[in-house]
Design a protein around this motif. Structure first.
Motif, mmCIF file in Angstrom:
data_model
loop_
_atom_site.group_PDB
_atom_site.id
_atom_site.type_symbol
_atom_site.label_atom_id
_atom_site.label_comp_id
_atom_site.label_asym_id
_atom_site.label_seq_id
_atom_site.Cartn_x
_atom_site.Cartn_y
_atom_site.Cartn_z
ATOM 1 N N ASP A 122 0.805 -1.223 0.000
ATOM 2 C CA ASP A 122 0.000 0.000 0.000
ATOM 3 C C ASP A 122 0.839 1.274 0.000
ATOM 4 O O ASP A 122 0.548 2.219 -0.723
ATOM 5 N N ASN A 123 1.878 1.278 0.826
ATOM 6 C CA ASN A 123 2.709 2.477 0.909
ATOM 7 C C ASN A 123 3.376 2.783 -0.424
ATOM 8 O O ASN A 123 3.542 3.946 -0.792
ATOM 9 N N ILE B 29 2.949 6.202 -2.672
ATOM 10 C CA ILE B 29 4.034 7.146 -2.969
ATOM 11 C C ILE B 29 4.112 7.445 -4.462
ATOM 12 O O ILE B 29 4.500 8.535 -4.876
ATOM 13 N N LEU B 30 3.688 6.482 -5.290
ATOM 14 C CA LEU B 30 3.766 6.708 -6.735
ATOM 15 C C LEU B 30 2.733 7.716 -7.211
ATOM 16 O O LEU B 30 2.860 8.274 -8.297
ATOM 17 N N THR B 31 1.708 7.950 -6.391
ATOM 18 C CA THR B 31 0.679 8.911 -6.795
ATOM 19 C C THR B 31 0.679 10.139 -5.891
ATOM 20 O O THR B 31 -0.247 10.936 -5.925
ATOM 21 N N GLU C 146 6.535 16.921 -5.758
ATOM 22 C CA GLU C 146 6.937 18.303 -5.501
ATOM 23 C C GLU C 146 8.277 18.332 -4.757
ATOM 24 O O GLU C 146 9.201 19.065 -5.122
ATOM 25 N N ALA C 147 8.395 17.470 -3.754
ATOM 26 C CA ALA C 147 9.627 17.414 -2.957
ATOM 27 C C ALA C 147 10.810 16.988 -3.819
ATOM 28 O O ALA C 147 11.917 17.518 -3.692
ATOM 29 N N ASN D 48 -3.271 14.063 3.727
ATOM 30 C CA ASN D 48 -1.934 13.527 3.527
ATOM 31 C C ASN D 48 -1.244 13.217 4.854
ATOM 32 O O ASN D 48 -0.557 12.218 4.998
ATOM 33 N N ALA D 49 -1.466 14.099 5.830
ATOM 34 C CA ALA D 49 -0.823 13.895 7.128
ATOM 35 C C ALA D 49 -1.487 12.749 7.889
ATOM 36 O O ALA D 49 -0.823 11.935 8.513
#
Lengths: 276, 301, 458
Positions: B50-51, B55-57, B63-64, C450-451
């Motif tokens: 899931d993680n 992260i891919l979306t 942005e980072a 998000n947080a």
């Protein structure tokens, strides 16, 4: 030609001096502020020292024994520098000189591991040291630096330009053992690289904050940055002059040490190039 | 191909013994967390991938990623440019600049101060109304009204990049000079006799011989640069303001872990960053290696 | 590619081996610790002399109480101070593993709600503490905040930290015709009245607040509801939506002085005129008089008087007064509890009891420091005697006690600190004109999501 070169040289020196000023202004500000009281500091910056140095010192010492922290930091930083310098040279030598199975893979593995961001490893590191019974000692701050991938990487890269296999062959002919070759021939050649990295290692260890903060519990074992944190949380934080003095005490000695050390590097560089 | 020599293992054994003891466990624990929902306490819940899907979306991560490259890129170009220029000056036998030890020490000063002191210092200096940077530029007439440096994405990123340059150019210079010191003086003397000019000496002697050290600088700066976080965190609100322009990858990681308690996701960010670093280091290695080959050929001619 | 793959396999392999050995040694170690605990408990005596109590905190305000405590029972207290920013970093590994942990530690409001539910603090509702019996003795919201989600008390606080509006008497006299806290409070008692006051001040060359963030507390507590309800939904009240508009009004009508909280200009504005929107000139030069302004008031809590205003003010000493704003609020506060894994709980409890429930000690403490206590039996006794010279003799103690009783208990969630910060930053983006209100709101919801992925946003 002569006429043309003079002004160029002057311009170069002016440029260097300008860069030197930009680099040292904050330092100067810090040292000046260490001698002023809070009210003066708030009103702005001057180039003239104030007269509150002794008051600031007494205020600070009323809260923490900064010299004890100094001693602890010194013990840790010196051990770290010596261990990481020696073992990195050893490792770099092993990688640069010998050809063994899995050598490239191991080197790659080492490089890969230094690419993992370290921020999240703290809890694991703590648990590990709890298991090993090493919490509240200097060991977790010192021993792991035997493995310093950045230093190994640098020294190996340095060896790639400076070490010639003919030197080693000659020594082997004379019947010297491998360890002896390392100590008497290779180490002096590596010295400029090791010394350069030692500066960074020493300062890195000296300024290290989060790790000793988490690992050490006993106040008498606190290193300087942890003590500075202690000051920040106390009433002294209101007294800006004392805060600056604390920072100055923690920085100025290494600055002086660095200037000396820097000289030493130059001499060893001279020695290195004669041999090369 | 040289013959295999097992003695090498003795030399690298202490390193790897310590390395595996102290570094591997934390690193693997973090890797395990990437498959979990973990808040930093109690038992992690297993999540599968899931993680990674998240992260891919994740637009904040993208942005980072972009921010980190922009800040690091500007900083690295400046820092390396200045350091190379200085190295060229000090390695030039003809001008024979004195005081290498002194300047080297002075240039390194900004790196001695801890990052939090640096941040406090520049916070005061970049203040919109009271900061000395604006006062100075106004007095010189370079700008006509004060610039709110840390309130505009571009100026904020540029400020961070410049502060980093200020902090690190001395370091890069020292490292370069250590490499220069390893080059035999005979090369330069020969070049001098052959009548090579300053530029030619630098391009054809210093640079090629510095290649291994340059590779070191590239790789370590890349690793360090991609992990940039304390300065952006300390200069503004710690969330990446203004407009998320100071939200770097590790700052994002840090906030997810320590501000919001999403350890598992933060670990995933760490491993994405790891992957990105590996890829770009690989590219750097490859391109440096190819260039090295080209130079060697040229040298043979 | 093959190389990388084989490397990963190697990493995993070594990891499995390392993992196994670690596990076994961990359990060994665990047993040892248990044994130690038992022996120490057996040896325990009622006399505390020679015993050591470890206390962790993020300020040094406990230093004096510790001296008192040591004198009383002969024990030794080791106080460790960690700066607030690093406090959770230091605490977490120690509390999670139980090694090197303190016997007593304090918690700031920012972490309080997170920590009460983690079992780090001993349950004080249970035997032998039974603090539930004390509930009526405390300011309700303070006592309530120390409870975990099941209603058990985990930490207590000796203080209450309600807020008010500190304003300059001379400016009030000049512009509003009175410096009486009750009358000025009336002029600030609703948003409309506040803006009206702001308008008058602006006409006279003053600014109502240093920055737009000053009003966030009133927006937050105007309609007191938790940020996140039992169904894990984000509660966006009308009052919070209005925060955007109110902040924008302040900026557009020029009621603020561009002095963001904690910035140099924010502090400077407490003690006299500050350069407005062009502070590069010398502050006291005649030429820039037109560009200068003075700030009328600051929204600050109890501790704001002692640790913010007093240290930064010289010229305006005695020219201040405190009154209430459109809604009662609180800001900050320190709670204290016993570490659940402590081996020294009796002594730890003695310390917590002294800090929060000891009339003699608390009376001395309050009279000495001016700290507004949450323990009512003492405050009822002493509240009439306060007269603060800094506030021209006003009794701020009584004022703050009244305010603290108006604060609604039970609305603080563990998310508050972070969500407030996120909201604040989006409001500033809107005020700066970088985004529209709709965009700002959307970004806010996205950032919350998000947080905290578990929260449902509108």
């Amino acid at each position: 030609m002569q006429n043309k070169r003079r002004p160029t040289k002057t311009i170069i020196y002016l440029l260097l001096i300008l860069l030197a000023i930009i680099s040292s202004v904050p330092f100067y500000m810090m040292i000046i502020n260490a001698t002023r009281d809070t009210k003066d500091i708030i009103t702005g910056f001057t180039f003239v020292p104030g007269s509150s140095l002794i008051d600031n010192y007494n205020t600070m010492m009323g809260y923490v024994n900064i010299w004890n922290g100094f001693k602890n930091s010194l013990i840790v930083a010196v051990s770290v520098t010596v261990l990481s310098g020696y073992f990195s040279a050893l490792t770099a030598f092993g990688f640069a000189v010998y050809n063994f199975k899995g050598k490239n893979q191991l080197f790659l593995f080492m490089l890969l591991m230094m690419m993992v961001p370290g921020q999240l490893g703290l809890i694991g590191f703590y648990e590990l040291n709890k298991t090993l019974g090493l919490l509240d000692t200097f060991i977790p701050l010192i021993v792991p630096t035997i493995a310093s991938p950045f230093v190994v990487f640098f020294v190996r890269q340095y060896l790639a330009t400076t070490l010639h296999s003919s030197l080693l062959e000659a020594a082997r002919m004379d019947g010297a053992s491998e360890m002896k070759i390392f100590h008497t021939i290779a180490f002096p050649i590596m010295m400029p690289a090791v010394a350069t990295m030692s500066i960074f290692t020493f300062i890195g260890s000296w300024n290290n904050y989060i790790l000793p903060l988490v690992i050490l519990f006993s106040p008498e074992k606190y290193t300087l940055p942890v003590l500075m944190g202690f000051l920040k949380g106390s009433q002294v934080a209101q007294n800006l002059g004392s805060m600056y003095l604390g920072i100055a005490i923690s920085v100025v000695p290494i600055m002086i040490a660095f200037l000396f050390f820097s000289k030493y590097i130059i001499t060893s560089i001279g020695a290195g190039s004669v041999k090369g | 191909m040289k013959k295999l020599d097992y003695k090498g293992y003795y030399f690298i054994a202490p390193f790897f013994a310590i390395f595996l003891t102290f570094n591997l466990y934390p690193v693997l624990l973090t890797f395990y967390y990437t498959f979990t929902h973990y808040e930093g306490y109690g038992e992690p819940q297993f999540l599968g991938l899931d993680n990674y899907v998240r992260i891919l979306t994740d637009s904040y991560f993208l942005e980072a990623f972009i921010n980190t490259w922009q800040i690091w890129g500007l900083n690295f170009a400046l820092q390396l440019g200045i350091a190379l220029f200085l190295a060229a000056l000090f390695s030039d036998l003809r001008i024979n600049i004195k005081g290498l030890g002194f300047f080297r020490a002075i240039f390194y000063l900004p790196n001695l101060i801890t990052i939090s002191s640096v941040a406090i210092l520049f916070n005061i200096m970049l203040d919109w109304h009271y900061g000395s940077v604006n006062q100075f530029l106004l007095k010189l007439g370079i700008i006509s009204e004060p610039i709110n440096w840390l309130n505009q994405p571009f100026t904020a990123q540029a400020s961070v990049a410049l502060i980093l340059t200020w902090m690190w150019f001395g370091y890069t210079f020292i490292v370069l000079m250590a490499g220069v010191a390893g080059i035999s003086k005979e090369y330069y003397e020969a070049a001098l006799i052959d009548g090579a000019n300053r530029w030619q000496t630098f391009i054809y002697i210093t640079l090629p011989l510095l290649k291994p050290i340059m590779l070191y600088i590239m790789i370590t700066s890349l690793i360090g640069g991609l992990q940039l976080f304390d300065l952006p965190m300390l200069l503004t609100d710690g969330l990446g303001s203004p407009d998320g322009s100071l939200n770097t990858m590790v700052l994002y990681l840090y906030n997810q872990a320590f501000r919001y308690g999403n350890y598992g996701y933060a670990a995933t960010i760490a491993y994405m960053l790891f992957l990105i670093t590996v890829i770009f280091s690989g590219i750097t290695f490859k391109s440096m290696y190819r260039e090295a080959k080209v130079t060697k050929k040229r040298g043979n001619k | 590619m093959k190389k990388v793959l084989s490397m990963f396999l190697l990493i995993l392999l070594v990891g499995v081996i390392a993992g196994c050995s670690d596990d076994s040694s961990t359990s060994d170690n665990g047993n040892n610790t248990d044994n130690n605990t038992n022996t120490e408990e057996n040896n325990e005596e009622k006399d505390y002399s020679g015993e050591v109590l470890k206390v962790w905190s993020f300020t040094d305000e406990l230093e004096d109480p510790i001296t008192t405590f040591e004198e009383r029972n002969g024990s030794t207290v080791e106080l460790t101070i960690v700066p607030i920013a690093d406090y959770p970093t230091k605490l977490r590994p120690a509390l999670e593993s139980g090694v090197g942990a303190p016997d007593v530690f304090t918690g700031e409001i920012a972490f309080l709600k997170e920590w009460t539910d983690r079992g780090y603090w001993e349950n004080l509702s249970a035997d032998p503490y039974n603090v539930d019996e004390w509930e009526d003795d405390y300011v309700p919201y303070v006592f309530d905040l120390g409870k975990d989600s099941e209603g058990n008390v985990r930490a207590l606080s000796w203080q209450t930290t309600p807020g008010g509006i500190f304003y300059r008497r001379s400016i009030a006299e000049e512009v509003l015709g009175t410096d009486d806290p009750a009358e000025v409070g009336e002029m600030m008692s609703s948003w409309d009245k506040m803006f009206e006051t702001g308008d008058k001040l602006k006409e006279a060359g003053y600014r109502l607040f240093p920055d737009e963030g000053a009003i966030r507390w009133f927006s937050k507590s105007e309609d007191p509801q938790p940020w996140v309800n039992e169904d894990n939904e984000l509660v966006m009240t009308e009052a919070k939506l209005n925060y955007f508009d109110h902040a924008k009004t302040l900026r557009e009508k020029d009621y603020t002085a561009f002095a963001p909280e904690w910035s140099p200009s924010w502090f400077a504005a407490m003690d006299g005129p500050v350069a407005y929107n062009g502070g590069w000139d010398e502050v006291d030069s005649e030429a820039s008089k037109d560009n200068q302004t003075e700030v009328f008031s600051y929204a600050l809590p109890t501790w704001g008087l002692h640790s913010v205003l007093k240290p930064n003010v010289e010229e305006t000493n005695g020219d201040w007064a405190v009154t209430s704003g459109p809604a009662p609020y609180f800001w900050g506060g320190t709670w204290v509890g016993i570490y659940s894994g402590s081996e020294n709980k009796d002594l730890a409890w003695e310390f917590v009891k002294m800090m929060t429930h000891d009339e003699e000690f608390l009376t001395d403490w309050a009279l000495e420091t001016g700290d507004v206590l949450s323990y009512l039996p003492v405050t009822d006794e002493i509240k009439g005697d306060f007269s603060e010279p800094f506030l021209d003799g006003q009794n701020n103690y009584e004022f703050f006690l009244e305010e603290s009783k108006k604060i609604e208990p039970g609305i603080v969630t563990k998310y508050d600190q972070q969500i407030d910060t996120l909201l604040g930053s989006k409001v500033i983006d809107y005020v700066d004109g970088k985004v529209t209100k709709e965009e700002a709101l959307e970004e806010f919801y996205k950032a919350v999501k998000n947080a905290y992925p578990e929260i449902k946003t509108p």
